[in-house]
Structures are given as structure tokens and as C-alpha cells.
Design a protein around this motif. Structure first.
Motif, short mmCIF file in Angstrom:
data_model
loop_
_atom_site.label_atom_id
_atom_site.label_comp_id
_atom_site.label_asym_id
_atom_site.label_seq_id
_atom_site.Cartn_x
_atom_site.Cartn_y
_atom_site.Cartn_z
N ASP A 136 17.13 -14.52 -23.31
CA ASP A 136 16.84 -14.26 -24.49
C ASP A 136 15.60 -15.16 -24.96
OD1 ASP A 136 17.16 -15.72 -27.68
OD2 ASP A 136 17.75 -13.95 -27.69
N ARG A 137 14.73 -14.52 -25.24
CA ARG A 137 13.31 -14.92 -25.84
C ARG A 137 13.15 -16.09 -26.46
NH1 ARG A 137 7.94 -13.33 -24.59
NH2 ARG A 137 8.71 -11.28 -23.82
N GLY A 149 9.34 -32.05 -26.24
CA GLY A 149 9.27 -32.81 -27.60
C GLY A 149 8.83 -32.33 -28.77
N GLY A 150 8.83 -30.97 -28.74
CA GLY A 150 8.31 -30.28 -30.02
C GLY A 150 6.84 -30.76 -30.38
N ARG A 151 5.93 -30.94 -29.32
CA ARG A 151 4.83 -31.54 -29.57
C ARG A 151 3.45 -30.83 -29.51
NH1 ARG A 151 4.51 -34.04 -25.33
NH2 ARG A 151 2.65 -35.12 -25.87
N LEU A 152 3.69 -29.46 -28.79
CA LEU A 152 2.56 -28.77 -28.42
C LEU A 152 2.23 -27.48 -28.86
CD1 LEU A 152 3.21 -29.60 -24.46
CD2 LEU A 152 1.62 -30.75 -26.00
N GLY A 153 3.05 -27.34 -30.15
CA GLY A 153 2.67 -26.05 -30.75
C GLY A 153 3.06 -24.84 -30.19
N ALA A 154 2.97 -23.45 -31.15
CA ALA A 154 3.51 -22.48 -30.65
C ALA A 154 2.65 -21.65 -29.59
CB ALA A 154 3.41 -21.43 -32.24
N GLY A 155 1.30 -21.87 -29.57
CA GLY A 155 0.31 -21.45 -28.33
C GLY A 155 1.17 -21.73 -27.16
N MET A 160 4.29 -20.62 -22.16
CA MET A 160 5.13 -20.96 -21.06
C MET A 160 6.34 -19.90 -21.11
SD MET A 160 4.81 -23.02 -19.11
CE MET A 160 6.41 -23.07 -18.37
N ASN A 161 6.81 -19.29 -22.32
CA ASN A 161 7.59 -18.23 -22.37
C ASN A 161 7.14 -17.06 -21.65
OD1 ASN A 161 9.71 -16.46 -23.40
ND2 ASN A 161 9.75 -17.61 -25.09
N GLU A 162 6.04 -16.69 -21.60
CA GLU A 162 5.61 -15.64 -21.01
C GLU A 162 5.64 -15.52 -19.55
OE1 GLU A 162 1.78 -15.25 -22.63
OE2 GLU A 162 2.34 -13.94 -24.37
#
Length: 260
Positions: A136-137, A149-155, A160-162
Motif C-alpha cells: 500500500d503506497r 523523523g518526519g523531517r524531510l518533506g513530501a518530495g 523513496m516510495n517510488e
């Protein structure tokens, strides 16, 4: 069959890199420009089910990962080599360091945000999230954000997801999830006397410096620890240049005190 791998550089110091659960060798592309390719030769294998080894079946166990890494050294003709084990790959690296037939070939060991040899069980909520992340993406994005740590943003999360979804299919990812959360090989990790350095990310919310101090460092005698500023669980992607520099320093100088 030997794992698929690529090599970078042509130097005399040989290094094998064992990758994390989230992605195969493609996850380290961002640090390639910073590698010293004159003094080192770097090998980046893909574990069974990942990347160039996507078609290889197996039991997806820690010993299998470890044996496969040694087979890569054999295929390359490397009698001795250094080993960098990142996250899940670090669990396999610890197992190798305890094998009498392999440890004498292991010049030194780098454990980078490594899963302990005893595995790292998740609580019920974590287990559900990581299991969902295998196919699940959105769940995978949550995992990637959490371990950094939720520090690096959506990009960063999107990238990494891709890479992860391109690298590994859900079935082997689920199998490896059970491996690094449940398979305890700590009784086999003993006898390694050469230099070891244990890196942790300052912002790693799970495999922290405290976990490494308690569960990894006591396995070794010639061991140093270093906390990577600016990084969480994915230093090769978060702080690639600094991570490469510190690893190369260890490989060239042994486990002496690392510069700050």
C-alpha cells in the motif's frame, strides 16, 4: 545463483554494501557521486527478491542473506573485503561476522542503523503499519516519513516510495519483514576480533544509539560508535556525502576515533 550486483570504482580496498528493507541498490544512487573510486571498489548487491535479484527465490532468512553476500565476494574474486550493513542488511552482516568460515575474510564491519542480530520486534500497531506498507503506497509513505523523523518533506517521501515500489514486490518484502522482526541469530554472533564501527542516526526514532549500545555493541571487542548528525534511519539518502566520508575514514584507518 549469485545475487545481482553492480560495482563502482576500481581501487584496492574492496567493500560490499548490504542494503535495507525499504529498497535495493537503487536506494543508494544518491551517494554514488561522493564515493572515492580510486582507493575503493564498491559492490552493491540486491538481496533475493530485490532489483537485479528480483527473480531469485529463497527462504529470505538471515543466514541466506549472509551466505549470498559471501557468494558475491567469491564471484568478484575477493579473498578479503569490508562489509557495510544498513538496517536489515546489518543483521545479515552481524551473522557473517560470527561465521568461522567467513569472518577471517572480513577486514572490518560497518553497521549503519542496523537491525540487531536478535531481530527487532514491533508492537501491534507497528506490525500492522509495516505489513500494510508492503503493498500500500500510502502506508509505505507513512513508514518512510516515520523512520526519517518526519523531517524531510513530501518530495523525499515520494522519491523513496517510488524507489521502494520499483525495487521489490510485496511478497518478498513481507517475508523479509518477518525475518528482521522475528529471526534471532544472536547466538551465532561471536568471535569477531577485527574493527567494527556502529553508526546510528541522531533522529532515528526506532533503531537509536541506545538500542545499538544495548543490543549490538556488546557483541564485539574492537568497536566504536558514532552518531550521525542530520540523519535518521536512512543516512545514505539523508546525508550522503557525510555518511560516505565517515565510512571511508573507518575503512582506511580502522576503528580509531572518528573525527567530528
Amino acid at each position: 545463483m549469485t545475487l545481482g550486483y553492480n560495482t563502482v570504482g576500481g581501487g584496492a580496498t574492496k567493500v560490499i554494501w548490504a542494503h535495507s528493507w525499504l529498497a535495493g541498490h537503487e536506494g543508494y544512487d544518491g551517494m554514488i557521486p561522493f564515493l572515492d573510486t580510486e582507493r575503493f571498489t564498491w559492490a552493491f548487491p540486491d538481496f533475493r527478491g530485490y532489483g537485479r535479484s528480483r527473480g531469485l527465490a529463497g527462504d529470505f532468512s538471515v543466514p541466506e542473506m549472509g551466505r549470498d553476500l559471501v557468494d558475491v565476494a567469491d564471484a568478484l574474486g575477493w579473498d578479503e573485503f569490508h562489509l557495510v550493513g544498513h538496517s536489515m542488511g546489518g543483521q545479515a552482516a552481524q551473522w557473517i561476522s560470527g561465521r568461522p568460515e567467513a569472518r577471517d575474510r572480513l577486514s572490518s564491519l560497518v553497521l549503519l542503523c542496523a537491525v540487531p542480530s536478535r531481530a527487532f520486534p514491533l508492537d501491534a500497531e507497528g506490525s500492522r503499519l509495516f505489513e500494510a506498507a508492503t503493498d500500500d503506497r500510502d502506508a509505505l509513505a507513512t513508514v518512510i516519513s516515520a523512520v526519517t523523523g518526519g523531517r524531510l518533506g513530501a518530495g523525499f517521501v515520494r522519491r523513496m516510495n517510488e524507489v521502494s515500489r520499483r525495487t521489490v514486490a510485496p511478497a518478498p518484502m513481507r517475508a523479509y519483514l518477518r525475518t528482521w522482526t522475528q529471526e534471532d541469530v544472536s547466538s551465532e554472533v561471536k568471535g569477531y576480533q577485527r574493527p567494527v564501527v556502529v553508526f546510528t542516526g541522531r533522529h532515528d526514532p526506532v533503531l537509536s544509539a541506545a538500542v545499538a549500545k544495548d543490543q549490538i555493541v556488546p557483541q564485539y571487542t574492537d568497536v566504536r560508535s558514532h552518531v550521525l548528525d542530520g540523519a535518521a534511519h536512512l543516512p545514505p539518502m539523508e546525508t550522503p556525502a557525510r555518511t560516505v566520508a565517515l565510512i571511508e575514514e573507518h575503512l582506511l584507518m580502522g576503528a580509531e576515533e572518528l573525527s567530528n
